[in-house]
Design a protein around this motif. Structure first.
Motif, PDB file in Angstrom:
ATOM      1  N   ILE A  47     107.419  95.608 -26.245  1.00 31.87           N
ATOM      2  CA  ILE A  47     106.231  95.203 -27.009  1.00 31.87           C
ATOM      3  C   ILE A  47     106.033  93.695 -26.931  1.00 31.87           C
ATOM      4  O   ILE A  47     104.907  93.197 -26.744  1.00 31.87           O
ATOM      5  CB  ILE A  47     106.366  95.676 -28.470  1.00 31.87           C
ATOM      6  CG1 ILE A  47     106.284  97.205 -28.540  1.00 31.87           C
ATOM      7  CG2 ILE A  47     105.274  95.057 -29.336  1.00 31.87           C
ATOM      8  CD1 ILE A  47     106.569  97.772 -29.917  1.00 31.87           C
ATOM      9  N   ASN A  48     107.117  92.940 -27.067  1.00 31.84           N
ATOM     10  CA  ASN A  48     107.010  91.477 -26.976  1.00 31.84           C
ATOM     11  C   ASN A  48     106.573  91.036 -25.580  1.00 31.84           C
ATOM     12  O   ASN A  48     105.775  90.095 -25.429  1.00 31.84           O
ATOM     13  CB  ASN A  48     108.350  90.838 -27.330  1.00 31.84           C
ATOM     14  CG  ASN A  48     108.737  91.059 -28.783  1.00 31.84           C
ATOM     15  OD1 ASN A  48     107.868  91.185 -29.651  1.00 31.84           O
ATOM     16  ND2 ASN A  48     110.035  91.117 -29.067  1.00 31.84           N
ATOM     17  N   MET A  49     107.076  91.699 -24.573  1.00 28.92           N
ATOM     18  CA  MET A  49     106.683  91.352 -23.206  1.00 28.92           C
ATOM     19  C   MET A  49     105.210  91.656 -22.957  1.00 28.92           C
ATOM     20  O   MET A  49     104.512  90.888 -22.272  1.00 28.92           O
ATOM     21  CB  MET A  49     107.560  92.114 -22.213  1.00 28.92           C
ATOM     22  CG  MET A  49     109.022  91.692 -22.227  1.00 28.92           C
ATOM     23  SD  MET A  49     110.082  92.742 -21.209  1.00 28.92           S
ATOM     24  CE  MET A  49     109.469  92.350 -19.584  1.00 28.92           C
ATOM     25  N   ARG A  50     104.719  92.715 -23.507  1.00 29.15           N
ATOM     26  CA  ARG A  50     103.299  93.040 -23.340  1.00 29.15           C
ATOM     27  C   ARG A  50     102.413  92.030 -24.077  1.00 29.15           C
ATOM     28  O   ARG A  50     101.324  91.678 -23.601  1.00 29.15           O
ATOM     29  CB  ARG A  50     103.028  94.456 -23.843  1.00 29.15           C
ATOM     30  CG  ARG A  50     103.703  95.528 -23.003  1.00 29.15           C
ATOM     31  CD  ARG A  50     103.577  96.899 -23.641  1.00 29.15           C
ATOM     32  NE  ARG A  50     102.232  97.442 -23.498  1.00 29.15           N
ATOM     33  CZ  ARG A  50     101.837  98.204 -22.483  1.00 29.15           C
ATOM     34  NH1 ARG A  50     102.686  98.513 -21.513  1.00 29.15           N
ATOM     35  NH2 ARG A  50     100.605  98.666 -22.423  1.00 29.15           N
ATOM     36  N   ARG A  97     101.236  88.252 -12.694  1.00 24.46           N
ATOM     37  CA  ARG A  97     101.547  89.140 -11.572  1.00 24.46           C
ATOM     38  C   ARG A  97     103.049  89.249 -11.330  1.00 24.46           C
ATOM     39  O   ARG A  97     103.519  90.250 -10.787  1.00 24.46           O
ATOM     40  CB  ARG A  97     100.847  88.635 -10.306  1.00 24.46           C
ATOM     41  CG  ARG A  97      99.347  88.845 -10.308  1.00 24.46           C
ATOM     42  CD  ARG A  97      98.766  88.624  -8.926  1.00 24.46           C
ATOM     43  NE  ARG A  97      98.825  87.239  -8.518  1.00 24.46           N
ATOM     44  CZ  ARG A  97      97.847  86.357  -8.692  1.00 24.46           C
ATOM     45  NH1 ARG A  97      96.721  86.733  -9.289  1.00 24.46           N
ATOM     46  NH2 ARG A  97      97.968  85.111  -8.275  1.00 24.46           N
ATOM     47  N   ILE A  98     103.791  88.228 -11.736  1.00 23.53           N
ATOM     48  CA  ILE A  98     105.249  88.278 -11.571  1.00 23.53           C
ATOM     49  C   ILE A  98     105.906  88.975 -12.757  1.00 23.53           C
ATOM     50  O   ILE A  98     106.785  89.826 -12.592  1.00 23.53           O
ATOM     51  CB  ILE A  98     105.809  86.852 -11.403  1.00 23.53           C
ATOM     52  CG1 ILE A  98     105.226  86.210 -10.133  1.00 23.53           C
ATOM     53  CG2 ILE A  98     107.331  86.867 -11.338  1.00 23.53           C
ATOM     54  CD1 ILE A  98     105.594  84.761  -9.961  1.00 23.53           C
ATOM     55  N   ARG A  99     105.466  88.632 -13.969  1.00 22.86           N
ATOM     56  CA  ARG A  99     106.084  89.199 -15.167  1.00 22.86           C
ATOM     57  C   ARG A  99     105.797  90.690 -15.329  1.00 22.86           C
ATOM     58  O   ARG A  99     106.537  91.386 -16.026  1.00 22.86           O
ATOM     59  CB  ARG A  99     105.589  88.439 -16.395  1.00 22.86           C
ATOM     60  CG  ARG A  99     106.041  86.985 -16.457  1.00 22.86           C
ATOM     61  CD  ARG A  99     107.542  86.891 -16.630  1.00 22.86           C
ATOM     62  NE  ARG A  99     108.008  85.520 -16.721  1.00 22.86           N
ATOM     63  CZ  ARG A  99     108.088  84.840 -17.852  1.00 22.86           C
ATOM     64  NH1 ARG A  99     107.720  85.409 -18.991  1.00 22.86           N
ATOM     65  NH2 ARG A  99     108.531  83.596 -17.848  1.00 22.86           N
ATOM     66  N   VAL A 100     104.742  91.161 -14.724  1.00 17.25           N
ATOM     67  CA  VAL A 100     104.427  92.581 -14.879  1.00 17.25           C
ATOM     68  C   VAL A 100     105.500  93.454 -14.237  1.00 17.25           C
ATOM     69  O   VAL A 100     105.705  94.608 -14.645  1.00 17.25           O
ATOM     70  CB  VAL A 100     103.034  92.878 -14.280  1.00 17.25           C
ATOM     71  CG1 VAL A 100     103.059  92.787 -12.763  1.00 17.25           C
ATOM     72  CG2 VAL A 100     102.536  94.244 -14.715  1.00 17.25           C
ATOM     73  N   GLU A 101     106.210  92.918 -13.264  1.00 14.62           N
ATOM     74  CA  GLU A 101     107.297  93.689 -12.656  1.00 14.62           C
ATOM     75  C   GLU A 101     108.415  93.947 -13.664  1.00 14.62           C
ATOM     76  O   GLU A 101     109.035  95.016 -13.643  1.00 14.62           O
ATOM     77  CB  GLU A 101     107.842  92.949 -11.436  1.00 14.62           C
ATOM     78  CG  GLU A 101     106.840  92.815 -10.298  1.00 14.62           C
ATOM     79  CD  GLU A 101     107.455  92.205  -9.059  1.00 14.62           C
ATOM     80  OE1 GLU A 101     108.698  92.029  -9.050  1.00 14.62           O
ATOM     81  OE2 GLU A 101     106.722  91.904  -8.099  1.00 14.62           O
ATOM     82  N   HIS A 102     108.682  92.985 -14.552  1.00 15.53           N
ATOM     83  CA  HIS A 102     109.701  93.192 -15.584  1.00 15.53           C
ATOM     84  C   HIS A 102     109.268  94.280 -16.566  1.00 15.53           C
ATOM     85  O   HIS A 102     110.096  95.078 -17.030  1.00 15.53           O
ATOM     86  CB  HIS A 102     109.965  91.881 -16.319  1.00 15.53           C
ATOM     87  CG  HIS A 102     110.479  90.779 -15.435  1.00 15.53           C
ATOM     88  ND1 HIS A 102     111.783  90.722 -14.997  1.00 15.53           N
ATOM     89  CD2 HIS A 102     109.856  89.710 -14.891  1.00 15.53           C
ATOM     90  CE1 HIS A 102     111.949  89.654 -14.229  1.00 15.53           C
ATOM     91  NE2 HIS A 102     110.790  89.029 -14.148  1.00 15.53           N
TER      92      HIS A 102
END
Length: 318
Positions: A40-43, A59-64
């Motif tokens: 949830i925090n990442m979103r 675009r990079i963080r969406v992989e995590h």
């Protein structure tokens, strides 16, 4: 005695297996709650990146985010398989070979044991199944052999392969829609659909374009080296004015040689005097001065001979 040992071993296997399965189920529930909060925090961070226009970071963080979602899905499958095996531990104890209805569940648990470091109890279960069914059975599940029976979904969720551009774009659009973010996905979509092979081909073509003038210049230089030298008298060389771009310079000689190569008939009908006259804009003046210098040199040599004869006459008279 042997029957007592086998009975004791069965009870030991069943007890250890039930204990490990219960621990795995309990740990998965704890980890699921923790990872869901992290997700949830990442979103929410992803929403901030989209709102501030930092699409390159998004675009990079969406992989995590995709990785966390896959791990949660894998945990859910492992939990279901553990509950399924836990309910059938008595059947596993009795049968020497792995039952067909439990093959997928047990093989998937063995496969997940090497890829879920947060669940150390899976390693204990793998050791128990190695003792029960042998090393070949466990190796088949770990190496994903054709007859291993590992669940395909858990293989996909625990894969280390990078997510595709389509899946990343889908997650970004879902996050933007969930938090009502006005986001233009055209740039990100173009970036995901970009073919990097074309970039490599372009760089190679640019290298060829850069090297082409160098090759041409080397050919001109070699042509200028192959050209026969033109003999010019010292007087003419001293009197000849230095004109930029004249044929006496290397660039001029190269151009003159290229011109003669393109028109060989003109080169055949030119006389040496004409070649000398064409080598400089003021060649006629230089020739005239050369003739005057030669005449003066001739007169000087005649005077020197006369003086020598006079000296000889004086010596003989004495």
């Amino acid at each position: 005695m042997s029957s007592l040992n086998s009975l004791f071993n069965r009870s030991t296997f069943g007890t250890k297996c039930k204990t490990c399965l219960n621990l795995v189920i309990s740990r998965i529930k704890l980890l699921r709650n923790r990872r869901e909060l992290q997700l949830i925090n990442m979103r929410k961070e992803m929403v901030q990146y989209l709102q501030t226009g930092q699409e390159s970071i998004a675009r990079i963080r969406v992989e995590h985010i995709i990785r966390e979602q896959n791990i949660l899905a894998a945990y859910e499958i492992v939990e279901l398989f553990c509950e399924f095996v836990l309910a059938r531990v008595p059947i596993v104890e009795v049968q020497k070979e792995c039952p067909l209805e439990l093959r997928e569940a047990i093989s998937s648990i063995i496969f997940a044991s090497g890829r879920c470091s947060d669940l150390p109890e899976l390693m204990h279960l793998r050791n128990l199944f190695t003792t029960k069914y042998g090393k070949e059975f466990v190796a088949g599940a770990m190496e994903l052999r054709p007859d291993s029976g590992v669940n395909r979904t858990i293989i996909e969720k625990l894969s280390v392969k990078a997510p595709s551009g389509e899946s990343k774009l889908k997650v970004l659009k879902a996050i933007a829609q969930e938090y009502n973010v006005e986001w233009d996905s055209s740039n990100t979509e173009a970036e995901f659909n970009k073919k990097y092979e074309d970039l490599l081909d372009g760089s190679a073509s640019s290298v060829h374009q850069v090297q082409a003038p160098v090759i041409e210049s080397s050919l001109v230089a070699s042509a200028s080296r192959d050209k026969p030298p033109v003999l010019i008298s010292p007087v003419e060389d001293a009197e000849k004015p230095h004109v930029r771009g004249s044929p006496s310079s290397p660039a001029g000689s190269a151009r003159a040689y290229a011109a003669t190569k393109t028109n060989p008939s003109a080169q055949e009908h030119h006389s040496p005097a004409e070649e000398i006259s064409c080598s400089s804009p003021s060649s006629s003046d230089a020739l005239e001065k050369a003739r005057v210098a030669i005449a003066s040199a001739t007169r000087a040599s005649a005077a020197a001979r006369a003086a020598a004869e006079l000296a000889k006459v004086k010596i003989t008279s004495q």
